[in-house]
Design a protein around this motif. Structure first.
Motif, PDB file in Angstrom:
ATOM      1  N   HIS A 188       0.813  -1.210   0.000  1.00  0.00           N
ATOM      2  CA  HIS A 188       0.000   0.000   0.000  1.00  0.00           C
ATOM      3  C   HIS A 188       0.850   1.265   0.000  1.00  0.00           C
ATOM      4  O   HIS A 188       0.375   2.320  -0.419  1.00  0.00           O
ATOM      5  N   ILE A 191       1.066   1.896  -3.574  1.00  0.00           N
ATOM      6  CA  ILE A 191      -0.208   2.428  -4.085  1.00  0.00           C
ATOM      7  C   ILE A 191      -0.348   3.904  -3.704  1.00  0.00           C
ATOM      8  O   ILE A 191      -0.724   4.748  -4.522  1.00  0.00           O
ATOM      9  N   ARG A 295     -11.306   3.232  -1.694  1.00  0.00           N
ATOM     10  CA  ARG A 295     -11.074   2.141  -0.740  1.00  0.00           C
ATOM     11  C   ARG A 295     -11.584   2.587   0.629  1.00  0.00           C
ATOM     12  O   ARG A 295     -10.837   3.121   1.439  1.00  0.00           O
ATOM     13  N   GLU A 297     -12.179   1.241   3.331  1.00  0.00           N
ATOM     14  CA  GLU A 297     -11.630   0.691   4.581  1.00  0.00           C
ATOM     15  C   GLU A 297     -10.633   1.636   5.243  1.00  0.00           C
ATOM     16  O   GLU A 297     -10.379   1.550   6.437  1.00  0.00           O
ATOM     17  N   ARG A 331     -16.121   1.359  -2.740  1.00  0.00           N
ATOM     18  CA  ARG A 331     -16.075  -0.065  -2.410  1.00  0.00           C
ATOM     19  C   ARG A 331     -16.340  -0.222  -0.917  1.00  0.00           C
ATOM     20  O   ARG A 331     -15.760   0.496  -0.100  1.00  0.00           O
ATOM     21  N   ASP A 334     -13.048  -3.310   2.945  1.00  0.00           N
ATOM     22  CA  ASP A 334     -12.202  -4.457   2.597  1.00  0.00           C
ATOM     23  C   ASP A 334     -11.106  -4.584   3.658  1.00  0.00           C
ATOM     24  O   ASP A 334      -9.923  -4.473   3.368  1.00  0.00           O
ATOM     25  N   LYS A 339      -4.675  -5.062   5.895  1.00  0.00           N
ATOM     26  CA  LYS A 339      -5.322  -3.871   6.460  1.00  0.00           C
ATOM     27  C   LYS A 339      -5.990  -4.239   7.781  1.00  0.00           C
ATOM     28  O   LYS A 339      -7.119  -4.720   7.800  1.00  0.00           O
ATOM     29  N   ARG A 357     -11.942 -11.736   5.852  1.00  0.00           N
ATOM     30  CA  ARG A 357     -11.704 -10.381   5.372  1.00  0.00           C
ATOM     31  C   ARG A 357     -12.856  -9.919   4.479  1.00  0.00           C
ATOM     32  O   ARG A 357     -13.703 -10.721   4.062  1.00  0.00           O
ATOM     33  N   MET A 427     -16.443  -6.462  -7.239  1.00  0.00           N
ATOM     34  CA  MET A 427     -15.053  -6.590  -7.643  1.00  0.00           C
ATOM     35  C   MET A 427     -14.880  -8.021  -8.138  1.00  0.00           C
ATOM     36  O   MET A 427     -15.339  -8.962  -7.487  1.00  0.00           O
ATOM     37  N   GLU A 429     -12.101 -10.321  -8.340  1.00  0.00           N
ATOM     38  CA  GLU A 429     -10.696 -10.388  -7.911  1.00  0.00           C
ATOM     39  C   GLU A 429     -10.344 -11.761  -7.359  1.00  0.00           C
ATOM     40  O   GLU A 429      -9.300 -11.931  -6.730  1.00  0.00           O
ATOM     41  N   GLY A 450     -10.236  -6.501 -10.010  1.00  0.00           N
ATOM     42  CA  GLY A 450      -9.152  -6.166  -9.069  1.00  0.00           C
ATOM     43  C   GLY A 450      -7.958  -7.046  -9.396  1.00  0.00           C
ATOM     44  O   GLY A 450      -7.821  -8.148  -8.856  1.00  0.00           O
ATOM     45  N   THR A 451      -7.102  -6.542 -10.265  1.00  0.00           N
ATOM     46  CA  THR A 451      -5.996  -7.398 -10.735  1.00  0.00           C
ATOM     47  C   THR A 451      -4.947  -7.667  -9.658  1.00  0.00           C
ATOM     48  O   THR A 451      -4.194  -8.634  -9.768  1.00  0.00           O
ATOM     49  N   ASN A 452      -4.901  -6.825  -8.611  1.00  0.00           N
ATOM     50  CA  ASN A 452      -3.888  -7.064  -7.569  1.00  0.00           C
ATOM     51  C   ASN A 452      -4.172  -8.391  -6.870  1.00  0.00           C
ATOM     52  O   ASN A 452      -3.308  -9.247  -6.735  1.00  0.00           O
ATOM     53  N   ASP A 453      -5.417  -8.547  -6.424  1.00  0.00           N
ATOM     54  CA  ASP A 453      -5.762  -9.804  -5.753  1.00  0.00           C
ATOM     55  C   ASP A 453      -5.950 -10.937  -6.750  1.00  0.00           C
ATOM     56  O   ASP A 453      -5.594 -12.075  -6.472  1.00  0.00           O
ATOM     57  N   CYS A 500      -9.720  -1.930 -11.877  1.00  0.00           N
ATOM     58  CA  CYS A 500      -9.285  -0.955 -10.867  1.00  0.00           C
ATOM     59  C   CYS A 500      -8.008  -1.387 -10.166  1.00  0.00           C
ATOM     60  O   CYS A 500      -7.502  -0.673  -9.315  1.00  0.00           O
ATOM     61  N   GLY A 501      -7.478  -2.561 -10.518  1.00  0.00           N
ATOM     62  CA  GLY A 501      -6.188  -2.989  -9.953  1.00  0.00           C
ATOM     63  C   GLY A 501      -5.065  -2.227 -10.632  1.00  0.00           C
ATOM     64  O   GLY A 501      -5.287  -1.528 -11.640  1.00  0.00           O
TER      65      GLY A 501
END
Ligand code: PEP
Ligand code: MG
Length: 541
Positions: A188, A191, A295, A297, A331, A334, A339, A357, A427, A429, A450-453, A500-501
Motif C-alpha cells: 500500500h 499504491i 477504498r 476501509e 467499495r 475491505d 489492512k 476479510r 469486484m 478479484e 481487481g488485478t492485484n488480488d 481498478c487494480g
C-alpha cells in the motif's frame, strides 16, 4: 555520500531531508528508583507535554477531518486528568519504588483489562484509549520523538515498511518520496506513492540506525537509487531532472478537458482510485472522469473504534459533492489481510489474505455492514454514487448482500430518512468470480476487476511478500485470458467492466485492454492523463 539501490515502485525524483520512521520497541524495563518525588515530577511533566501534543493534534484534526472526528483527542486530554488513573501511577511509583515508565505501563495493563471486561460497548472501546494515552506518556518519558510529522519540513520518508494504518497517519502534503527497507511492489505504500505522484523505492538495504532524520538525500525512482548526503553535482543533476519532469507534466496538462477517445471514436471512462476524502484534490487536479475505486476501509484504519454512521455519511457526502455529479464508486469495507484495525478483533490467522476479510466480515457481522450501507445510501442523494463489493466468490454471497440491502432500504424508509439506492457492482478479484462471471453478470450492474488480488490468487503469490516479486508476473497469460473472459461474460448481459487494480494503469497494456472491450480503467490520479494520451493515439481499425 552513500548510494543504495532498491526496487523502484513509482518513478519520479525528489531531493530533500530524510525523516526516519522507526518501528517502536515496546519493551518497558522495570528500574528501581530512590527519589520518589523526582519520579512523580517526571510523570507530571510528561502529562503536561502529552496534553500539549493532544491539543495540537485536536486543532490539526478539526481542520482536516472535522470536529466530530477530532473529538477523540479531547477525550484523551480528559483521560489524562482522571484521578483514578493518576493515583494508580503515583501509588505504583511510591509502593514499588519503580520508574515512571513501568508504573504507567502497569497502570495501562490494569485499566485496559478492566475496561475490556465490561459489558458496555462504549467502555470496552475505552480500553484502546487507555493504551493510546499510556503509550504517548511512555514515549514522552523515554524522550522519543512523536511519530507524527507535525511541524516538520517536507521530507523523504525512510522506514522499514509502512502498514496501511501507519500511512493514514502521515501528513501527505509533507511527503516528498518513500524509501522502504522492505515492502513489495504491490504494497500500500506503493499504491499511496502512485496516488500522490511521488517516487518510491522498496527493498533498499539500509541500516536505519545509520540513517539520520534531517540528512539530505535524493530518491531517484527512475534508477531505483537512494543517495544519502549527495554531493553538489548530484543535487544539481537531481534538480535538473525534477525540472524536466515538471516540463513533461506541463505537456500532459494540455490534455486536460479532452475526451478519452481513440482515433476511431471508442470512448473509455478513465477514473481515479483514492483512499481518503483528502485525495479528491489529486482526482480533480488530474481531470479524472470519476472515481472508480474509493477504498473505504481507510476510514476504519488508524483509529480505536468503528467510524459511526454519521461520520461515514459526512465523508461519502463530501466526496460526492466535490465530484459534482461525476460517478463515484465506493467499495465497501475491505478490512483484513494487510489492512488490520485492532478493534475488529480479527485475531491471528495462518493465511490472512485467504482469511476472514472484506465481504466475509460484512456478511458474518451484518451490523458493521448495515452501518456502512446506511451511510452510503443516505449520501447517494448528494451525487452520482455506485457501490461495489469486494472479494466475491459466489452467487449466494451477492444474493445475501441484496437481502441485507433490502433490509437497510426498509429501515430507512420506515424512519423516513431520505436515501437513494445506488447502482451495485462487484469486484472480480478471485478466480472463482472469473469462472462464474456469466452467472454473476446477471445479478449486478457492473464488474470492476481487481488485478492485484486476482494475480495473487491465480498465481498463488502473496502480493505482500517481497521475495516473490520476481515471480509475480502481472502479464501472465492466465490473467489476461481471465480479463478477456470477464469482459465477454459481462457484455453478454449488457453490463460494463472496468479494471481498478494496478494493472489497469500499465500503459503497455492499454491498447490490449481496449481491444478486449474493457469499458473503464480506474488508475492512480497521477496516471489519468498518461492513459488519456495513450488512448488518444490508439486506432482500433
Ligand atoms: C485489487 O485487488 O486489485 C484491488 C483493486 O483492491 P486492493 O488493492 O485494495 O486489494
Ligand atoms: Mg483487492
Amino acid at each position: 555520500m552513500r548510494e543504495f539501490l532498491g526496487k523502484s515502485v513509482y518513478k519520479g525524483i525528489a531531493l530533500g531531508p530524510v525523516m526516519v520512521l522507526k518501528k517502536q520497541d515496546n519493551l518497558i524495563r522495570r528500574k528501581g528508583i530512590r527519589d520518589i518525588d523526582a519520579e512523580i515530577k517526571r510523570v507530571e511533566d510528561a502529562i503536561l507535554t502529552a496534553k500539549e501534543q493532544l491539543k495540537k493534534l485536536y486543532q490539526k484534526a478539526v481542520k482536516e477531518v472535522g470536529e466530530a472526528n477530532a473529538a477523540i483527542f479531547e477525550v484523551h486530554q480528559m483521560m489524562l486528568e482522571d484521578s483514578d488513573y493518576m493515583e494508580s501511577i503515583h501509588n505504583i511509583i511510591q509502593t514499588e519504588m519503580v520508574n515512571a515508565e513501568f508504573a504507567v505501563a502497569k497502570t495501562e495493563d490494569n485499566f485496559s483489562e478492566l475496561f475490556s471486561n465490561m459489558d458496555n460497548e462504549y467502555f470496552k472501546a475505552r480500553s484502546a484509549d487507555v493504551k493510546d494515552i499510556s503509550t504517548r506518556l511512555i514515549h514522552i518519558l523515554e524522550g522519543r520523538e512523536e511519530n507524527l510529522m507535525s511541524g516538520t519540513k517536507s521530507s523523504i520518508i525512510v522506514a522499514d515498511d509502512l502498514s496501511p494504518s501507519e500511512t493514514v497517519q502521515l501528513e501527505k502534503e509533507k511527503i516528498l518520496g518513500f524509501v522502504m527497507v522492505h515492502g513489495s511492489a504491490n504494497s500500500h505504500t506503493a499504491i499511496l506513492a502512485r496516488i500522490m505522484n511521488i517516487p518510491a523505492l522498496v527493498g533498499v538495504p539500509l541500516d536505519l540506525e545509520k540513517v539520520y532524520t534531517g540528512s539530505m538525500a535524493v530518491v531517484d525512482g527512475f534508477k531505483g537509487s537512494f543517495i544519502l548526503e549527495p554531493e553538489k553535482e548530484i543535487c544539481e543533476l537531481a534538480e535538473k531532472k525534477m525540472a524536466e519532469e515538471k516540463e513533461k507534466r506541463k505537456l500532459l496538462e494540455s490534455l486536460k478537458g479532452l475526451e478519452n477517445i481513440t482515433k476511431d471514436g471508442r470512448k473509455i471512462k478513465v477514473y481515479a482510485n483514492i483512499g481518503s476524502v483528502s485525495d479528491i484534490g489529486y482526482v480533480l487536479e488530474n481531470d479524472a472522469d470519476g472515481i472508480g475505486l474509493f477504498r473505504s476501509e481507510f476510514l476504519y484504519l488508524g483509529r480505536n473504534d468503528f467510524p459511526s454512521e454519521e461520520e461515514q455519511f459526512k465523508a461519502y457526502k463530501q466526496v460526492l459533492q466535490r465530484m459534482a455529479g461525476k460517478e463515484v464508486i465506493i467499495r465497501t469495507l475491505d478490512i483484513g489481510a494487510d489492512k488490520q484495525a485492532e478493534y475488529f478483533q480479527l485475531g491471528k490467522e495462518e493465511n490472512p489474505a485467504m482469511g476472514y476479510r472484506a465481504i466475509r466480515i460484512c456478511l458474518k457481522q451484518p451490523d458493521i455492514f448495515k452501518t456502512q450501507l446506511r451511510a452510503l445510501f443516505r449520501a447517494a442523494v448528494y451525487g452520482n454514487l455506485s457501490v461495489m463489493y469486494p472479494m466475491i466468490i459466489a452467487k449466494e454471497e451477492v444474493e445475501q448482500i441484496f437481502h441485507i440491502v433490502g433490509e437497510v432500504k426498509e429501515e430507512l424508509e420506515k424512519a423516513q430518512i431520505p436515501y437513494q439506492c445506488p447502482e451495485q457492482g462487484i469486484m472480480v478479484e478471485t478466480p472463482a468470480a472469473v469462472m462464474i462471471s456469466d452467472e454473476l453478470a446477471k445479478l449486478v450492474d457492473f464488474f470492476s476487476i481487481g488485478t492485484n488480488d486476482l494475480t495473487q490468487y491465480t498465481l498463488a503469490i502473496d502480493r505482500q511478500n517481497e521475495r516473490l516479486d520476481s515471480f509475480y508476473n502481472p502479464y501472465h497469460k492466465a490473467i489476461l485470458k481471465m480479463i478477456k473472459m470477464v469482459v465477454e461474460n459481462a457484455h453478454k448481459y449488457g453490463k460494463w467492466v472496468g479494471i481498478c487494480g494496478e494493472l489497469g494503469a500499465d500503459l503497455k497494456l492499454t491498447e490490449e485492454f481496449i481491444r478486449m472491450g474493457v469499458d473503464e480503467l480506474s488508475v492512480a490520479p497521477s496516471m489519468v492523463l498518461k492513459i488519456r494520451k495513450v488512448i488518444r493515439e490508439i486506432n482500433l481499425l
